[in-house]
Structures are given as structure tokens and as C-alpha cells.
Design a protein around this motif. Sequence first.
Motif, PDB file in Angstrom:
ATOM      1  N   LEU A  86       0.831  -1.200   0.000  1.00 41.61           N
ATOM      2  CA  LEU A  86       0.000   0.000   0.000  1.00 41.61           C
ATOM      3  C   LEU A  86       0.867   1.253   0.000  1.00 41.61           C
ATOM      4  O   LEU A  86       1.943   1.269   0.608  1.00 41.61           O
ATOM      5  CB  LEU A  86      -0.907   0.036   1.240  1.00 41.61           C
ATOM      6  N   ASN A  87       0.378   2.313  -0.652  1.00 38.93           N
ATOM      7  CA  ASN A  87       1.034   3.613  -0.520  1.00 38.93           C
ATOM      8  C   ASN A  87       0.368   4.390   0.613  1.00 38.93           C
ATOM      9  O   ASN A  87      -0.573   3.902   1.247  1.00 38.93           O
ATOM     10  CB  ASN A  87       0.989   4.386  -1.847  1.00 38.93           C
ATOM     11  N   GLU A  88       0.860   5.600   0.873  1.00 45.99           N
ATOM     12  CA  GLU A  88       0.348   6.374   2.008  1.00 45.99           C
ATOM     13  C   GLU A  88      -1.148   6.655   1.889  1.00 45.99           C
ATOM     14  O   GLU A  88      -1.894   6.572   2.871  1.00 45.99           O
ATOM     15  CB  GLU A  88       1.125   7.691   2.138  1.00 45.99           C
ATOM     16  N   GLU A  89      -1.599   6.996   0.690  1.00 49.19           N
ATOM     17  CA  GLU A  89      -3.017   7.300   0.489  1.00 49.19           C
ATOM     18  C   GLU A  89      -3.881   6.065   0.759  1.00 49.19           C
ATOM     19  O   GLU A  89      -4.930   6.152   1.404  1.00 49.19           O
ATOM     20  CB  GLU A  89      -3.255   7.792  -0.943  1.00 49.19           C
ATOM     21  N   GLN A  90      -3.428   4.909   0.287  1.00 49.59           N
ATOM     22  CA  GLN A  90      -4.182   3.673   0.508  1.00 49.59           C
ATOM     23  C   GLN A  90      -4.199   3.287   1.987  1.00 49.59           C
ATOM     24  O   GLN A  90      -5.198   2.767   2.485  1.00 49.59           O
ATOM     25  CB  GLN A  90      -3.581   2.552  -0.340  1.00 49.59           C
ATOM     26  N   THR A  92      -4.216   5.380   4.464  1.00 44.65           N
ATOM     27  CA  THR A  92      -5.218   6.263   5.067  1.00 44.65           C
ATOM     28  C   THR A  92      -6.622   5.743   4.793  1.00 44.65           C
ATOM     29  O   THR A  92      -7.482   5.735   5.682  1.00 44.65           O
ATOM     30  CB  THR A  92      -5.065   7.694   4.525  1.00 44.65           C
ATOM     31  N   GLN A  93      -6.854   5.297   3.561  1.00 43.89           N
ATOM     32  CA  GLN A  93      -8.165   4.768   3.198  1.00 43.89           C
ATOM     33  C   GLN A  93      -8.517   3.530   4.015  1.00 43.89           C
ATOM     34  O   GLN A  93      -9.696   3.305   4.333  1.00 43.89           O
ATOM     35  CB  GLN A  93      -8.197   4.437   1.701  1.00 43.89           C
ATOM     36  N   LYS A  94      -7.510   2.741   4.359  1.00 41.49           N
ATOM     37  CA  LYS A  94      -7.722   1.531   5.153  1.00 41.49           C
ATOM     38  C   LYS A  94      -7.822   1.831   6.649  1.00 41.49           C
ATOM     39  O   LYS A  94      -8.089   0.932   7.450  1.00 41.49           O
ATOM     40  CB  LYS A  94      -6.567   0.544   4.928  1.00 41.49           C
ATOM     41  N   GLY A  95      -7.570   3.101   7.026  1.00 42.72           N
ATOM     42  CA  GLY A  95      -7.583   3.453   8.443  1.00 42.72           C
ATOM     43  C   GLY A  95      -6.413   2.856   9.191  1.00 42.72           C
ATOM     44  O   GLY A  95      -6.510   2.534  10.381  1.00 42.72           O
ATOM     45  N   ALA A  96      -5.275   2.686   8.490  1.00 47.15           N
ATOM     46  CA  ALA A  96      -4.108   2.040   9.081  1.00 47.15           C
ATOM     47  C   ALA A  96      -2.914   2.988   9.105  1.00 47.15           C
ATOM     48  O   ALA A  96      -2.858   3.971   8.365  1.00 47.15           O
ATOM     49  CB  ALA A  96      -3.751   0.777   8.300  1.00 47.15           C
ATOM     50  N   THR A  97      -1.952   2.671   9.953  1.00 43.79           N
ATOM     51  CA  THR A  97      -0.696   3.412  10.030  1.00 43.79           C
ATOM     52  C   THR A  97       0.456   2.464   9.716  1.00 43.79           C
ATOM     53  O   THR A  97       0.278   1.249   9.631  1.00 43.79           O
ATOM     54  CB  THR A  97      -0.492   4.039  11.420  1.00 43.79           C
ATOM     55  N   PHE A  98       1.656   3.033   9.559  1.00 39.71           N
ATOM     56  CA  PHE A  98       2.836   2.238   9.205  1.00 39.71           C
ATOM     57  C   PHE A  98       4.049   2.773   9.952  1.00 39.71           C
ATOM     58  O   PHE A  98       4.245   3.992  10.041  1.00 39.71           O
ATOM     59  CB  PHE A  98       3.078   2.310   7.686  1.00 39.71           C
ATOM     60  N   TYR A  99       4.873   1.854  10.479  1.00 38.63           N
ATOM     61  CA  TYR A  99       6.096   2.251  11.180  1.00 38.63           C
ATOM     62  C   TYR A  99       7.247   1.321  10.817  1.00 38.63           C
ATOM     63  O   TYR A  99       7.067   0.102  10.743  1.00 38.63           O
ATOM     64  CB  TYR A  99       5.913   2.178  12.706  1.00 38.63           C
ATOM     65  N   LYS A 100       8.432   1.903  10.599  1.00 39.59           N
ATOM     66  CA  LYS A 100       9.664   1.136  10.560  1.00 39.59           C
ATOM     67  C   LYS A 100      10.179   1.076  11.996  1.00 39.59           C
ATOM     68  O   LYS A 100      10.314   2.114  12.646  1.00 39.59           O
ATOM     69  CB  LYS A 100      10.702   1.814   9.655  1.00 39.59           C
ATOM     70  N   ILE A 101      10.464  -0.133  12.470  1.00 43.71           N
ATOM     71  CA  ILE A 101      10.802  -0.274  13.886  1.00 43.71           C
ATOM     72  C   ILE A 101      12.098  -1.058  14.074  1.00 43.71           C
ATOM     73  O   ILE A 101      12.688  -1.551  13.113  1.00 43.71           O
ATOM     74  CB  ILE A 101       9.647  -0.925  14.673  1.00 43.71           C
ATOM     75  N   ASN A 102      12.510  -1.205  15.347  1.00 45.07           N
ATOM     76  CA  ASN A 102      13.836  -1.733  15.655  1.00 45.07           C
ATOM     77  C   ASN A 102      13.818  -3.175  16.143  1.00 45.07           C
ATOM     78  O   ASN A 102      14.695  -3.590  16.895  1.00 45.07           O
ATOM     79  CB  ASN A 102      14.528  -0.843  16.696  1.00 45.07           C
ATOM     80  N   ARG A 103      12.838  -3.949  15.715  1.00 46.14           N
ATOM     81  CA  ARG A 103      12.849  -5.380  16.015  1.00 46.14           C
ATOM     82  C   ARG A 103      13.429  -6.146  14.831  1.00 46.14           C
ATOM     83  O   ARG A 103      13.631  -5.600  13.751  1.00 46.14           O
ATOM     84  CB  ARG A 103      11.427  -5.883  16.291  1.00 46.14           C
ATOM     85  N   GLY A 104      13.649  -7.448  15.038  1.00 47.17           N
ATOM     86  CA  GLY A 104      14.016  -8.310  13.936  1.00 47.17           C
ATOM     87  C   GLY A 104      12.781  -8.666  13.117  1.00 47.17           C
ATOM     88  O   GLY A 104      11.654  -8.342  13.476  1.00 47.17           O
ATOM     89  N   GLY A 105      13.014  -9.334  11.994  1.00 49.37           N
ATOM     90  CA  GLY A 105      11.897  -9.769  11.168  1.00 49.37           C
ATOM     91  C   GLY A 105      11.532  -8.760  10.093  1.00 49.37           C
ATOM     92  O   GLY A 105      12.104  -7.679  10.000  1.00 49.37           O
ATOM     93  N   ASP A 106      10.549  -9.127   9.282  1.00 48.92           N
ATOM     94  CA  ASP A 106      10.139  -8.310   8.152  1.00 48.92           C
ATOM     95  C   ASP A 106       8.846  -7.565   8.495  1.00 48.92           C
ATOM     96  O   ASP A 106       8.723  -7.023   9.590  1.00 48.92           O
ATOM     97  CB  ASP A 106       9.978  -9.196   6.910  1.00 48.92           C
ATOM     98  N   ILE A 107       7.884  -7.568   7.594  1.00 48.05           N
ATOM     99  CA  ILE A 107       6.667  -6.784   7.802  1.00 48.05           C
ATOM    100  C   ILE A 107       5.562  -7.638   8.414  1.00 48.05           C
ATOM    101  O   ILE A 107       5.461  -8.845   8.143  1.00 48.05           O
ATOM    102  CB  ILE A 107       6.188  -6.156   6.477  1.00 48.05           C
ATOM    103  N   THR A 108       4.774  -7.030   9.264  1.00 46.20           N
ATOM    104  CA  THR A 108       3.623  -7.715   9.837  1.00 46.20           C
ATOM    105  C   THR A 108       2.512  -6.714  10.095  1.00 46.20           C
ATOM    106  O   THR A 108       2.700  -5.499   9.984  1.00 46.20           O
ATOM    107  CB  THR A 108       3.993  -8.491  11.114  1.00 46.20           C
ATOM    108  N   TYR A 109       1.356  -7.263  10.440  1.00 45.99           N
ATOM    109  CA  TYR A 109       0.158  -6.458  10.698  1.00 45.99           C
ATOM    110  C   TYR A 109      -0.291  -6.672  12.133  1.00 45.99           C
ATOM    111  O   TYR A 109      -0.223  -7.793  12.663  1.00 45.99           O
ATOM    112  CB  TYR A 109      -0.965  -6.888   9.748  1.00 45.99           C
TER     113      TYR A 109
END
Length: 251
Positions: A86-90, A92-109
Amino acid sequence: MLGNYYKKNDVILHSMNKSVEIQDLGFKDYKDTWDYQEQLFKSIVDTKIKNRREDAGIETPNYFLFVEHPHVYTLGKSGDMSNMLLNEEQLTQKGATFYKINRGGDITYHGPGQIVGYPILDLDNFFTDIHKYLRFLEEMIILTLADYGLKAERSPGETGVWLDVGTPFARKICAMGVRASRWVTMHGFALNVNADLGYFDNIIPCGIRGKAVTTLNNELGVEKVDETEVKEKLLKHFTLLFEAQLNYQTA
């Protein structure tokens, strides 16, 4: 081992405190929770530094946070941004946020209907082995799911907990990603209990293509699983695995 203290190179370092403070934060913003984790994490690390520098002998605390987040995607430090679809606009449409964080692993929800657990432990109080720590977290989930009649497993080379490993129907029910410094842990696990699986369609979960994600209520064929009961079962198995003593507090 000497009483409630442990020795390293013939030096008595500090007491092994196996008491773990349990806090259920309820429904809480991801960034606010991350900041709170960092605060607890830093306080433990600072105490350990003081003990080492000043031979202070101060007991280090342990915490286990339960939380449920609003819709959010998080990308671990070794993650691939292309796994976010998803891009930033999408977003927002999903009512979701996104963060790059300092744990191991890849992307999750993370989102409603998911039990997220953040153990913030001084592993010097338990055992200094990150591999063992992750396997114990997985075992806690596996034993909890067994209480519901499900045979959950580890998948070789893939941290987390799965069903039907080694078949075309393999599906992930619990994701994990941790950070550790000076043997202090943070971040943790996300168990899909009653989560909306549609939100996983917006990412390549944990960067693993071609494998599905599932929830406990789907596997049991029920509309909703009692999340309080699941937390109680998780803590029962956590206590046995880590030989911990639980101390319940309100955040």
C-alpha cells in the motif's frame, strides 16, 4: 548459582528476579505502546549498567505487556519495503498506520482481534540465550493452541507458529519479532485470535510468499474466541516455561 544470585567469572553479579509484572494495556496506539516499551527497556538497561559500573546489586524487573492495537503495519530493521503493498493514500483509506521499527523480522500487521504480547525481560534473570528465548515463546503459543485442540508447529527457518507445516495448506497463526540488548528483550509476538485477515492481503506477511495466514476463531469454526481466556492460557504456559512468578498490575 549462589542463593538468589548468579556468578560469572567468580564475580557475584545480581539477584535473579523471576517475578514478572503483567500489564494489560487494552486497546492502545502502536507508537504510544512502542514508546512505553522503550521506557521500560531503558530503565532495565540503565539499572544493569549501574550494577556493572558501581557493583550496586540492584534487582532488575521484568514485564509482560498485553495489548491490542488499531490497524497498523510494522517493518523490522531487516525488512524489505517492497513487502508493503500500500502507498500512504491507501493506508489512510484503510484506516491504518505504518512504522519502521527496531525489532528483527520483516513486515507484519497488528489490529483488533489480535493478542499482542511484549515480554520485556532481563534474560540474566532466566537464561542468556536468544535462540532459546524465541523457542520458548513459540512453545508458549504451541501449548496454548493445543489447549484448543490444534496441532501447531514451528516451520524450519521461519520464526513464528504455523499449522500444517510442510503441506500446501501451511498457514501462519502467530508472528514474532524481538529486539535484545544487554540481554534485555522487547517487542514479541502477535497471535491472530479474532483478527480480520483481509488486512494481511495488503502485505507479504513476514516477507514469505505463497503461504496463508489464519486465526484461532477460523480454525475452530466459531464467530469469536474469548481473548481473556487465551491470555490466561498463554500466561499459564509462560509461567511454566520460564519458571516465572506473575505479578499482576494495572498500567
